[in-house]
Design a protein around this motif. Structure first.
Motif, PDB file in Angstrom:
ATOM      1  N   VAL A 143      53.880  36.159  40.716  1.00 15.90           N
ATOM      2  CA  VAL A 143      53.020  37.201  40.235  1.00 15.90           C
ATOM      3  C   VAL A 143      52.645  36.904  38.439  1.00 15.90           C
ATOM      4  O   VAL A 143      53.114  35.886  37.974  1.00 15.90           O
ATOM      5  CB  VAL A 143      54.599  37.529  40.077  1.00 15.90           C
TER       6      VAL A 143
ATOM      7  N   LEU B  22      60.173  43.230  34.560  1.00 16.57           N
ATOM      8  CA  LEU B  22      59.498  42.561  35.276  1.00 16.57           C
ATOM      9  C   LEU B  22      60.085  42.111  36.566  1.00 16.57           C
ATOM     10  O   LEU B  22      59.856  42.505  38.419  1.00 16.57           O
ATOM     11  CB  LEU B  22      57.818  41.584  34.795  1.00 16.57           C
TER      12      LEU B  22
ATOM     13  N   LYS C 100      62.221  44.391  38.098  1.00 18.98           N
ATOM     14  CA  LYS C 100      61.574  45.427  39.107  1.00 18.98           C
ATOM     15  C   LYS C 100      61.259  44.837  40.447  1.00 18.98           C
ATOM     16  O   LYS C 100      61.485  45.200  41.748  1.00 18.98           O
ATOM     17  CB  LYS C 100      60.651  46.119  38.127  1.00 18.98           C
ATOM     18  N   LEU C 101      60.592  44.027  40.420  1.00 18.46           N
ATOM     19  CA  LEU C 101      60.839  42.567  41.697  1.00 18.46           C
ATOM     20  C   LEU C 101      61.636  42.748  42.815  1.00 18.46           C
ATOM     21  O   LEU C 101      61.679  42.788  44.338  1.00 18.46           O
ATOM     22  CB  LEU C 101      59.988  41.724  41.372  1.00 18.46           C
TER      23      LEU C 101
ATOM     24  N   PRO D 241      62.891  46.899  43.733  1.00 18.05           N
ATOM     25  CA  PRO D 241      62.162  47.619  43.802  1.00 18.05           C
ATOM     26  C   PRO D 241      62.487  49.602  43.728  1.00 18.05           C
ATOM     27  O   PRO D 241      62.165  50.102  43.187  1.00 18.05           O
ATOM     28  CB  PRO D 241      61.419  47.488  44.901  1.00 18.05           C
TER      29      PRO D 241
ATOM     30  N   PHE E  23      52.135  45.020  34.585  1.00 20.26           N
ATOM     31  CA  PHE E  23      53.061  46.201  35.491  1.00 20.26           C
ATOM     32  C   PHE E  23      51.895  46.802  36.273  1.00 20.26           C
ATOM     33  O   PHE E  23      52.701  47.447  37.884  1.00 20.26           O
ATOM     34  CB  PHE E  23      53.639  46.733  34.557  1.00 20.26           C
TER      35      PHE E  23
ATOM     36  N   HIS F  41      50.432  44.575  39.394  1.00 25.75           N
ATOM     37  CA  HIS F  41      51.178  43.832  40.076  1.00 25.75           C
ATOM     38  C   HIS F  41      52.471  45.161  40.153  1.00 25.75           C
ATOM     39  O   HIS F  41      52.662  45.686  41.222  1.00 25.75           O
ATOM     40  CB  HIS F  41      52.327  43.274  39.887  1.00 25.75           C
ATOM     41  N   LYS F  42      51.907  46.356  40.603  1.00 33.98           N
ATOM     42  CA  LYS F  42      52.652  47.674  40.873  1.00 33.98           C
ATOM     43  C   LYS F  42      53.292  47.842  40.741  1.00 33.98           C
ATOM     44  O   LYS F  42      54.800  47.938  41.746  1.00 33.98           O
ATOM     45  CB  LYS F  42      52.038  48.222  42.533  1.00 33.98           C
ATOM     46  N   THR F  43      54.331  47.459  39.290  1.00 33.95           N
ATOM     47  CA  THR F  43      55.906  47.132  39.301  1.00 33.95           C
ATOM     48  C   THR F  43      56.132  48.644  37.959  1.00 33.95           C
ATOM     49  O   THR F  43      56.223  48.263  37.025  1.00 33.95           O
ATOM     50  CB  THR F  43      56.373  46.085  39.047  1.00 33.95           C
TER      51      THR F  43
END
Length: 621
Positions: free
Chosen positions: A82, A493, A496-497, A500, A523, A526-528
């Motif tokens: 990431v 970040l 959220k990882l 999810p 965000f 990395h689709k977070t």
């Protein structure tokens, strides 16, 4: 002196010198361990294999050529890479992963300025007692100190900040060094560790050989000696590099209370009529699951004040969780249990503790355990041990015993009175824009049950700490004792990882937002998706509130009512500007933001807020 003695001493010294040189040059090691010159493997693969064997799922980074082999190898082994927009964010994200997952968070950055950019974040992790591994690139082993690109003395920077520091000198050292670092990060009082990887320990033999090979045939004795030295150095660098090594984790050592210490505390607690527990972040550390700590606290029935990562430990509406009037409660308490809580500025250095109270202090770190005990307070029992497991053992030993119910009930009644007064302040109209307390109350009421709250700011975030209530353990992230601004993007970040499925909220002041607003790009890529609530009062209010009345000037405190929502749009997120004219639609806007977040969009709520006197008199230094 006898000539034979002199000769013997001289020969002994010479022999010792030869043996030392042989060892330093790796000549003996090379006799028994092969250098595989045709192998395409590289040191980055060894790093990745150890990380995978230790359950590492994420590596946060800002890419650089010094560390590329590590990133590529990790990706091939299924470890998610990431990349962020600032190295400090990478470390903050690793810190959040460490806190929420119970494993070591990992960040990898390039040499020189890449590493210097992480210093504040590493210091924050040290003071917050977060186990994380910082991987840093470095100049080649033979070029260090010779003016290579981005070559500085990195070890001197990180030795005061980290529990363990190492500079890898050969490829064969990688596996044992990384294993040792990961164990050190989690043992005792957790904290950051640092490993420096010179670039020639990470790339394949044939790539490094090109850099070592002389451009022209060496001439003269000195030229031949130098050529031999370079060939030997290269051979030693890779000797035994690809031999099979054990990748499994080393034991992690955690201090625990003795049976005698626990029994003494059982006797003190059983006699107490007005006990209080002050729970700190250490109570959330492995190996004790947070839910087990919660059950132990509920079994004890002792009123609790929760701080740091322990916020949310008892859920949203527990009769044992006391949020207000801590100073008064400590004045009346006949026993105080400091479970991972430190007598620093947050407890007025211990001055808020009643000298007539029995005090039990439990902390993994001896210096934190006894901080300021030479001046303002004295522990009745001081235990260097793990707070979480201690609470479980105390609860088990006191099974069937509960704190007298009128004591937590009276504290809860005081809580209700203070909460009502705070709510009344939220209903007041500010001179301009929205009342920040009203905004925070309305967000709190609409939070999803599994929401994680990240706190990054001063005045607005200080108010949020009084109003917003995480609904379970490990659902609140703040910087900790260092009070660092700029944690928001990285913490969110990492959170959220790790979770999810959870709604992740960042509560920002408009000042602190400036540190990590660029991570909206991260965000998006990395689709977070997360939601940021920005209290925009165009001011560093935490400072201004004291500076103006004390010194008569607002210099350097003023900001502007900047269009931060447009910045979020530019990075691929979705921004909303919310002012007084939107007050009646505020709930609908919050719900819309939650819906967009669930659909994969990072959202920023730029809320224009006015001034209140809610936190008047609170300190900022």
């Amino acid at each position: 002196m006898d000539l034979s003695v002199v000769l013997g001493c001289s020969l002994g010294a010479a022999l010792g010198g030869v043996i030392l040189a042989t060892y330093k040059l790796g000549l003996l090691y090379q006799l028994f361990h092969k250098t595989e010159r045709q192998s395409p493997r590289h040191g980055g693969e060894s790093v990745a294999e150890v990380l995978r064997a230790h359950g590492v799922k994420f590596v946060f980074t800002l890419v650089g050529g010094h560390i590329s082999p590590i990133l590529v190898a990790c990706e091939k082994l299924g470890i998610r890479i990431v990349d962020t927009r600032h190295e400090a964010t990478a470390v903050f994200a690793a810190d959040a992963v460490a806190r929420l997952s119970g494993t070591v968070g990992v960040a990898a950055v390039t040499a020189g300025p890449g590493l210097t950019n992480t210093v504040t974040a590493v210091k924050n992790a040290q003071m917050a007692e977060s186990p994380l591994l910082l991987i840093g690139g470095a100049a080649a082993t033979l070029l260090q100190g010779r003016g290579a690109l981005q070559d500085i003395d990195q070890m001197s920077l990180f030795k005061p900040l980290c529990k363990f520091c190492a500079s890898v000198r050969t490829v064969r050292e990688i596996v044992p060094t990384v294993k040792k670092a990961l164990a050190a990060a989690q043992s005792g009082t957790p904290g950051p560790v640092f490993i420096e990887f010179p670039i020639d320990t990470l790339y394949p033999y044939h790539v490094v050989e090109k850099e070592f090979a002389p451009k022209n045939t060496p001439k003269g004795l000195m030229g031949k000696i130098i050529a031999w030295y370079l060939r030997n150095h290269l051979s030693n660098l890779f000797a035994g590099a690809w031999e099979t090594r054990d990748l499994s984790p080393l034991p992690v050592h955690i201090p625990h209370a003795t049976e005698d210490e626990v029994q003494r505390c059982v006797e003190l607690v059983s006699r107490a009529k007005k006990p209080v527990i002050l729970l700190g972040s250490q109570a959330t550390l492995p190996p004790t699951p947070a839910d087990d700590v919660r059950k132990a606290l509920e079994s004890l029935g002792i009123p609790c004040f929760l701080g740091g990562m322990s916020r949310g430990m008892l859920g949203k509406n527990s009769p044992l969780h006391i949020r207000q009037n801590r100073r008064d409660a400590l004045k009346d308490a006949d026993l105080v249990l400091l479970a991972g809580t430190v007598c620093d500025f947050r407890l007025s250095y211990g001055r808020v503790l009643n000298r007539r109270s029995k005090i039990i202090a439990v902390n993994r770190d001896r210096s934190q355990l006894l901080k300021n005990s030479d001046m303002f307070w004295k522990p009745t029992v001081a235990i260097q041990g793990d707070a979480g497991s201690f609470l479980l053992r105390l609860s088990k030993a006191l099974k069937g015993h509960r704190c007298p119910e009128e004591w937590p009930r009276s504290l809860k009644e005081g809580d209700a009175i203070k909460e009502k007064a705070n709510r009344a302040k939220a209903d007041e109209k500010t001179e301009r824009h929205l009342n920040p307390l009203s905004v925070l109350h309305r967000v709190d009421e609409l939070l999803a049950e599994d929401s994680i709250i990240v706190a990054d700011g001063g005045d607005f975030v200080g108010s949020a700490a009084y109003i917003m209530r995480p609904q379970g353990p490990l659902r609140w992230l703040d910087p900790g004792a260092f009070g660092t601004l700029g944690v928001g993007g990285g913490f969110a970040l990492g959170a959220k990882l790790c979770r999810p499925e959870s709604e992740v909220w960042i509560v920002y002041g408009d000042g602190s937002l400036g540190y990590s607003v660029a991570e909206y790009d991260t965000f998006t890529r990395h689709k977070t998706p997360v939601i940021a609530l920005v209290g925009n009062d165009a001011c560093w209010s935490q400072i201004s509130r004291e500076q103006v009345p004390m010194l008569g000037s607002n210099v350097a405190c003023g900001l502007a009512f900047t269009d931060y929502h447009i910045v979020a749009d530019g990075y691929g997120g979705k921004g909303y500007l919310i002012g007084r004219e939107d007050e009646s639609q505020l709930d609908d806007i919050i719900k819309k933001a939650q819906k967009e977040c669930r659909e994969g969009k990072a959202v920023l709520l730029n809320v224009l807020i006015g001034k209140t006197n809610f936190r008047e008199g609170s300190i900022s230094v």
